[in-house]
Design a protein around this motif. Structure first.
Motif, short mmCIF file in Angstrom:
data_model
loop_
_atom_site.label_atom_id
_atom_site.label_comp_id
_atom_site.label_asym_id
_atom_site.label_seq_id
_atom_site.Cartn_x
_atom_site.Cartn_y
_atom_site.Cartn_z
N VAL A 168 52.20 156.28 4.26
CA VAL A 168 51.48 155.39 3.49
C VAL A 168 50.43 155.92 2.80
N ILE A 169 49.75 155.30 1.94
CA ILE A 169 48.77 155.93 1.04
C ILE A 169 47.44 155.02 1.23
N LYS A 170 46.45 155.91 1.36
CA LYS A 170 45.03 155.24 1.38
C LYS A 170 44.77 154.23 0.44
N ASP A 171 44.42 153.30 0.45
CA ASP A 171 43.95 152.48 -0.61
C ASP A 171 43.18 153.02 -1.66
N THR A 187 44.36 150.17 4.51
CA THR A 187 43.00 149.72 3.82
C THR A 187 41.95 150.20 4.79
N LYS A 188 40.67 150.12 4.26
CA LYS A 188 39.67 150.47 5.06
C LYS A 188 39.57 149.99 6.57
N LEU A 199 47.85 147.50 6.96
CA LEU A 199 48.82 148.03 5.98
C LEU A 199 49.00 146.86 4.85
N ARG A 200 48.91 147.06 3.63
CA ARG A 200 49.01 146.15 2.43
C ARG A 200 50.26 146.62 1.55
N GLU A 201 51.14 145.79 1.29
CA GLU A 201 52.28 146.21 0.50
C GLU A 201 51.58 146.28 -1.15
N LEU A 202 52.17 147.50 -1.77
CA LEU A 202 51.48 147.74 -2.98
C LEU A 202 51.33 146.90 -3.91
N SER A 203 52.15 146.13 -4.30
CA SER A 203 52.20 144.85 -5.30
C SER A 203 51.20 143.98 -5.10
#
Length: 430
Positions: free
Chosen positions: A208-211, A377-378, A382-386
């Motif tokens: 995953v990627i940090k927002d 997110t902080k 987890l939130r899907e990119l789009s």
């Protein structure tokens, strides 16, 4: 010290135009690079026929495979000590990254389509068969070759390991976008990989990627989008692929109809009969294929001779925009007119379609399910990119298709000037 843990007495480095240096410290990795099966990748171009369009695109699957290994090595060095990461999987990830393209054949996808082959199946066959690669992997542990094959086959139990080399933001894509951009001389494939690597985190099932790195990921997604339409699906490259495909189809047809070749195609025989053994597959690389094409220019069969001459000397087909679903009547008329003037439409009138889905969210049950890119997110959610990126949302799930009609303009121009068929052909193609 076991073979698995054995390190080189001095780190080896490969100078690389994309990553500057590729570092090798593990004895296993160094031994794998030296195998005949891996060295063969030097003789398989990364971009197939793209070199006829972009003269710098002569780089190989060998270059790319080392690059994917290096990106995974860097990712794993950042993962040490982080939750969800099992350090015991390190060597497995490095080996799978290095070997993921091992089964590609000459001119890759064009070759596969004609002879009904699957490079991923051959990758597994090399890893699990009686090969130098297999014997090295088996020295790590008895079932290690199977583990590597499972990662590449996306069936390994640890999904995080799989996502490193096979996901919508993986080491494979991150290397080929930058490498292909560098060698083709375009700017589209460049993105901030350093930033992405810094904000990449392991979870139980995937990367995953940090927002905070969302904009770097947006840049990556758009780079991929542009590379497909400006480089990978370039119409001139596709013209060369069409001719390549027709050469292979014609040579197979001639073989099946007992044609006597001036140069006996011994390296192709098992491909013609669809009974390819692993050793025969490994013995056929692009240097061998190009040798046959060079020799086949002198064949008595006019179609094979002409197609080989076109491919070798870059006398490519011209093209127009053409939608077969909307222009079927025109297509049928062209087919008949080509037959009337003595040009075989089976080889000289070709519709080629290319399509791409730049990014997609999760669609369970559909063919080629795609695990989406998730942002952390902080609040540790987890939130899907789009869902967070308007840019990515605008292209999510949108498949774009491009159709071209390819034909030999020189043959058509050489037809008698008073020919009604010639006039009608140009009316349709106009």
């Amino acid at each position: 010290m076991t073979y698995k843990d054995q390190q080189l007495s001095e780190e080896k480095v490969f100078k690389d135009p994309v990553h500057r240096y590729i570092h090798v410290k593990d004895q296993v990795i160094w031994d794998l690079i030296g195998t005949p099966e891996f060295q063969r990748l030097r003789r398989i171009k990364q971009l197939g026929t793209s070199y006829v369009t972009f003269h710098g695109a002569e780089h190989s699957r060998f270059n790319h495979s080392l690059g994917v290994y290096e990106i995974v090595r860097r990712i794993l060095s950042n993962f040490e000590g982080k939750p969800f990461w099992n350090q015991e999987e390190r060597l497995l990830c490095l080996c799978a990254a290095l070997l993921h393209d091992l089964g590609h054949g000459p001119f890759s996808h064009s070759f596969e389509k004609v002879f009904k082959l699957d490079h991923e199946a051959f990758t597994r066959a090399i890893i699990l068969g009686n090969t130098h690669v297999h014997h090295i992997l088996q020295r790590v542990e008895q079932n290690f070759p199977q583990k590597v094959a499972d990662v590449i086959n996306k069936t390994y139990e640890d999904k995080l390991v799989i996502s490193l080399i096979s996901s919508q933001i993986d080491a494979d894509r991150m290397d080929y976008l930058q490498r292909d951009a560098y060698y083709t001389g375009v700017s589209y494939g460049h993105f901030d990989m350093e930033r992405i690597l810094r904000v990449m985190r392991p979870t139980e099932d995937q990367l995953v990627i940090k927002d905070t790195g969302m904009h770097a990921v947006e840049d990556y997604i758009m780079s991929r989008y542009q590379m497909y339409w400006q480089v990978y699906f370039h119409p001139v490259t596709r013209s060369a692929e069409v001719i390549l495909s027709k050469i292979l189809h014609r040579s197979k047809y001639l073989f099946e109809n007992n044609y006597t070749f001036k140069l006996n195609p011994i390296h192709f025989l098992s491909f013609f009969t669809e009974q390819v053994q692993l050793e025969e597959y490994l013995n056929l690389d692009e240097s061998v294929v190009l040798y046959y094409f060079q020799m086949w220019k002198e064949e008595e069969d006019p179609i094979l001779s002409d197609l080989c001459n076109r491919f070798i000397n870059r006398q490519l087909f011209k093209y127009i925009e053409f939608n077969p679903n909307q222009q079927m009547v025109a297509w049928q008329e062209l087919y008949s007119l080509f037959q009337e003037v003595g040009i075989d439409p089976s080889y000289y009138l070709v519709v080629d379609s290319s399509s791409d889905l730049p990014y997609d969210f999760y669609r369970p049950g559909e063919e080629e399910e795609r695990l989406p890119i998730h942002l952390l997110t902080k609040k540790n959610e987890l939130r899907e990119l789009s869902r967070l990126s308007d840019i990515v949302e605008s292209i999510s799930g949108k498949k774009r298709t491009d159709n071209k009609l390819y034909f030999p303009l020189d043959f058509l121009e050489a037809l008698p000037s008073g020919s009604k068929a010639k006039k009608r052909i140009f009316e349709i193609l106009r």
